[in-house]
Design a protein around this motif. Structure first.
Motif, mmCIF file in Angstrom:
data_model
loop_
_atom_site.group_PDB
_atom_site.id
_atom_site.type_symbol
_atom_site.label_atom_id
_atom_site.label_comp_id
_atom_site.label_asym_id
_atom_site.label_seq_id
_atom_site.Cartn_x
_atom_site.Cartn_y
_atom_site.Cartn_z
ATOM 1 N N UNK A 1 34.255 40.355 50.552
ATOM 2 C CA UNK A 1 33.881 38.805 50.323
ATOM 3 C C UNK A 1 34.174 38.464 48.637
ATOM 4 N N UNK A 2 34.566 39.362 47.802
ATOM 5 C CA UNK A 2 34.555 39.327 46.478
ATOM 6 C C UNK A 2 35.242 37.746 46.190
ATOM 7 N N UNK A 3 36.565 37.855 46.360
ATOM 8 C CA UNK A 3 37.274 36.648 46.255
ATOM 9 C C UNK A 3 36.574 35.154 47.003
ATOM 10 N N UNK A 4 35.919 35.450 48.344
ATOM 11 C CA UNK A 4 35.438 34.383 48.931
ATOM 12 C C UNK A 4 34.041 33.874 47.975
ATOM 13 N N UNK A 5 33.469 34.672 47.597
ATOM 14 C CA UNK A 5 32.230 34.390 46.726
ATOM 15 C C UNK A 5 32.616 33.789 45.435
ATOM 16 N N UNK A 6 33.641 34.237 44.840
ATOM 17 C CA UNK A 6 33.861 33.757 43.461
ATOM 18 C C UNK A 6 34.331 32.424 43.568
ATOM 19 N N UNK A 7 35.317 32.088 44.605
ATOM 20 C CA UNK A 7 35.862 30.567 44.855
ATOM 21 C C UNK A 7 34.685 29.632 45.064
ATOM 22 N N UNK B 1 30.692 44.861 42.257
ATOM 23 C CA UNK B 1 31.648 43.799 42.591
ATOM 24 C C UNK B 1 32.098 43.879 43.893
ATOM 25 N N UNK B 2 31.925 45.200 44.473
ATOM 26 C CA UNK B 2 32.632 45.618 46.006
ATOM 27 C C UNK B 2 33.751 45.156 46.322
ATOM 28 N N UNK B 3 34.642 45.381 45.335
ATOM 29 C CA UNK B 3 36.205 45.225 45.159
ATOM 30 C C UNK B 3 37.076 46.238 45.289
ATOM 31 N N UNK B 4 37.751 46.155 46.428
ATOM 32 C CA UNK B 4 38.770 47.527 46.559
ATOM 33 C C UNK B 4 39.951 47.138 46.469
ATOM 34 N N UNK B 5 40.414 46.559 45.495
ATOM 35 C CA UNK B 5 41.592 45.897 45.071
ATOM 36 C C UNK B 5 41.831 46.069 43.499
ATOM 37 N N UNK C 1 39.765 37.899 39.800
ATOM 38 C CA UNK C 1 39.448 36.826 40.722
ATOM 39 C C UNK C 1 39.948 35.503 40.076
ATOM 40 N N UNK C 2 39.377 35.286 38.883
ATOM 41 C CA UNK C 2 39.509 34.094 38.013
ATOM 42 C C UNK C 2 41.137 33.681 38.115
ATOM 43 N N UNK D 1 42.624 43.777 33.537
ATOM 44 C CA UNK D 1 41.933 43.912 32.432
ATOM 45 C C UNK D 1 42.369 43.057 31.298
ATOM 46 N N UNK D 2 41.243 42.101 30.805
ATOM 47 C CA UNK D 2 41.736 41.100 29.792
ATOM 48 C C UNK D 2 41.778 41.689 28.543
ATOM 49 N N UNK D 3 41.176 42.930 28.360
ATOM 50 C CA UNK D 3 41.411 43.855 27.164
ATOM 51 C C UNK D 3 41.074 45.209 27.181
ATOM 52 N N UNK D 4 41.507 46.024 26.233
ATOM 53 C CA UNK D 4 41.265 47.275 26.622
ATOM 54 C C UNK D 4 39.904 47.823 26.795
ATOM 55 N N UNK D 5 39.060 47.275 26.169
ATOM 56 C CA UNK D 5 37.629 47.554 26.292
ATOM 57 C C UNK D 5 36.955 47.085 27.535
ATOM 58 N N UNK D 6 37.521 46.200 28.307
ATOM 59 C CA UNK D 6 36.888 45.614 29.453
ATOM 60 C C UNK D 6 36.261 46.603 30.451
ATOM 61 N N UNK D 7 35.159 46.375 31.008
ATOM 62 C CA UNK D 7 34.734 47.242 31.790
ATOM 63 C C UNK D 7 35.161 46.762 33.252
ATOM 64 N N UNK D 8 35.075 47.641 34.262
ATOM 65 C CA UNK D 8 35.512 47.425 35.594
ATOM 66 C C UNK D 8 35.195 46.257 36.308
#
Length: 419
Positions: free
Chosen positions: A203-209, A157-161, A180-181, A165-172
């Motif tokens: 640009x993680x948020x930029x690309x997600x949007x 994701x190259x996300x440094x923020x 971002x969602x 986590x949507x649930x306990x077992x969620x990956x990074x």
């Protein structure tokens, strides 16, 4: 008096880890899971001439202090061990013995490791502290380390923020995508809307949007981040919707944005500049436009320095304050705050997984940036994880809107992003 006895004389209570010194002396429980080894007289000189986290960091980053029983990519366990250790001034006898051990030359602070950002600029007038030039140098120190290094530590994701986590077992990766969602949904953006992303990083948020049809302009003071983001945008075929500029956010002149996202920038703005920062955002939004401000905060609103290690090795000129101060500053510039939440536990987990990546890719990270820099990152991220767990720092998302002239916001009833 041995080195271990000198150390023992300044520690309140028993030391919870073992200590070995270059003179053969030792201290602490012999069956301790972790051992500190003072390898050289320079290690002692670092500790003696810069008491506290700065001296420890200098000795550890330089390799003069070794820590056995941990991986250097994740020294979390030893930081937990030492979290409640307190030190006091040495006795006259201990101070004299240390002086004899080190000699006159040893009582002069040794040159710090090359990873340290020397404080030659700390004494300038406060009004110049967050000038465009000075902020650019501070950002360069931290973010222009190596894009490959960040890829190894942060993951795809190259996300440094902070992730969410949507649930306990969620990956990074799941958690970063979910963050971002959440930001996009809180802002209420739809295809065709315009978003300004301040401090956009890689640009993680930029690309997600942009993938959702939003037209996005991102800005970052890091040249390496901008180049990486521009390449990623082109590779994903998003150039018609997304743009990342190597620029200070204050250089953005366009207005009429439907929303502004600021994810991890406020820490670099400077508390005294919050007024101009939120005025800038207010002036870039259309009436009814929204702001999502996501940043590290204090659990209080009092002034508190970041500490010498963080200031010199990690975030030069970084400043943190409480969410109350941030909300007040936004309100004072005409923005109506409609929601805020604290994601503190999520950042502790994010940092744990970043440390896991550093451990997994340690050899490649060391080859990329050197062992000293890799040690800085392990120490910083593990220490930050502990800080979030102990509620010494928090992570707040603040959602605000620029009302219309008649007071309307145009927003649906909350929480619309959970519908």
């Amino acid at each position: 008096m041995s080195i271990a006895e000198i150390v023992d004389s300044v520690v309140d209570g028993p030391l919870p880890v073992a200590l070995r010194a270059y003179d053969g002396s030792s201290l602490g429980p012999p069956d301790a899971a972790r051992t500190l080894e003072l390898r050289t007289p320079r290690a002692l000189a670092y500790l003696a001439t810069a008491p506290g986290d700065l001296g420890l960091a200098r000795a550890y980053v330089s390799g003069d202090l070794a820590i056995h029983g941990i991986h250097p990519g994740d020294p979390y366990d030893v930081l937990v061990d030492l979290a409640d250790v307190r030190f006091h001034r040495p006795s006259a006898a201990a101070a004299l013995e240390a002086a004899r051990e080190l000699g006159v030359k040893g009582l002069t602070p040794p040159p710090p490791p090359p990873q340290e950002n020397l404080p030659r600029w700390r004494r300038v007038a406060e009004g110049l502290r967050h000038s465009v030039t000075r902020d650019a140098e501070a950002i360069h120190h931290h973010y222009d380390v190596s894009n490959r290094f960040y890829e190894l530590v942060l993951g795809p994701s190259m996300t440094y923020t902070c992730a969410c986590y949507p649930h306990d077992d969620a990956s990074l990766e799941e958690a970063q995508e979910n963050k971002y969602r959440l930001v996009l949904d809180k802002l209420g953006l739809e295809a065709g809307d315009r978003l300004l992303d301040l401090g956009c990083g890689w640009g993680g948020m930029v690309r997600h949007a942009a993938r959702r049809g939003v037209r996005v302009t991102g800005v970052t003071l890091s040249r390496q981040q901008a180049l990486w983001a521009q390449k990623a945008i082109a590779e994903e075929g998003l150039a018609g919707l997304a743009d990342v500029r190597h620029s200070d956010y204050r250089d953005v002149t366009e207005t009429g944005f439907d929303a502004v996202s600021s994810i991890g920038l406020t820490e670099h703005v400077g508390v005294r500049r919050y007024g101009s920062y939120f005025r800038f955002i207010h002036d870039r939004l259309r009436p009814g436009g929204t702001l999502l401000n996501h940043c590290i905060t204090r659990p209080h609103n009092r002034r508190q320095e970041t500490g010498a290690f963080i200031d010199r090795y990690v975030f030069p000129d970084g400043e943190l304050t409480g969410s109350g101060r941030i909300i007040s500053a936004a309100q004072d510039r005409g923005l109506e705050v409609v929601h805020e939440e604290n994601l503190r536990p999520h950042y502790a987990r994010t940092l744990q997984q970043w440390c896991g990546n550093l451990v997994e890719h340690w050899d490649e990270c060391v080859a990329e940036v050197g062992e000293g820099t890799a040690r800085v990152w392990g120490l910083y991220m593990a220490g930050s994880r502990l800080g979030f767990e102990r509620n010494e720092v928090q992570l707040h998302q603040v959602l605000a809107v620029k009302p219309y002239a008649d007071g309307r916001t145009g927003l649906p009833l909350r929480p619309w992003w959970q519908a």
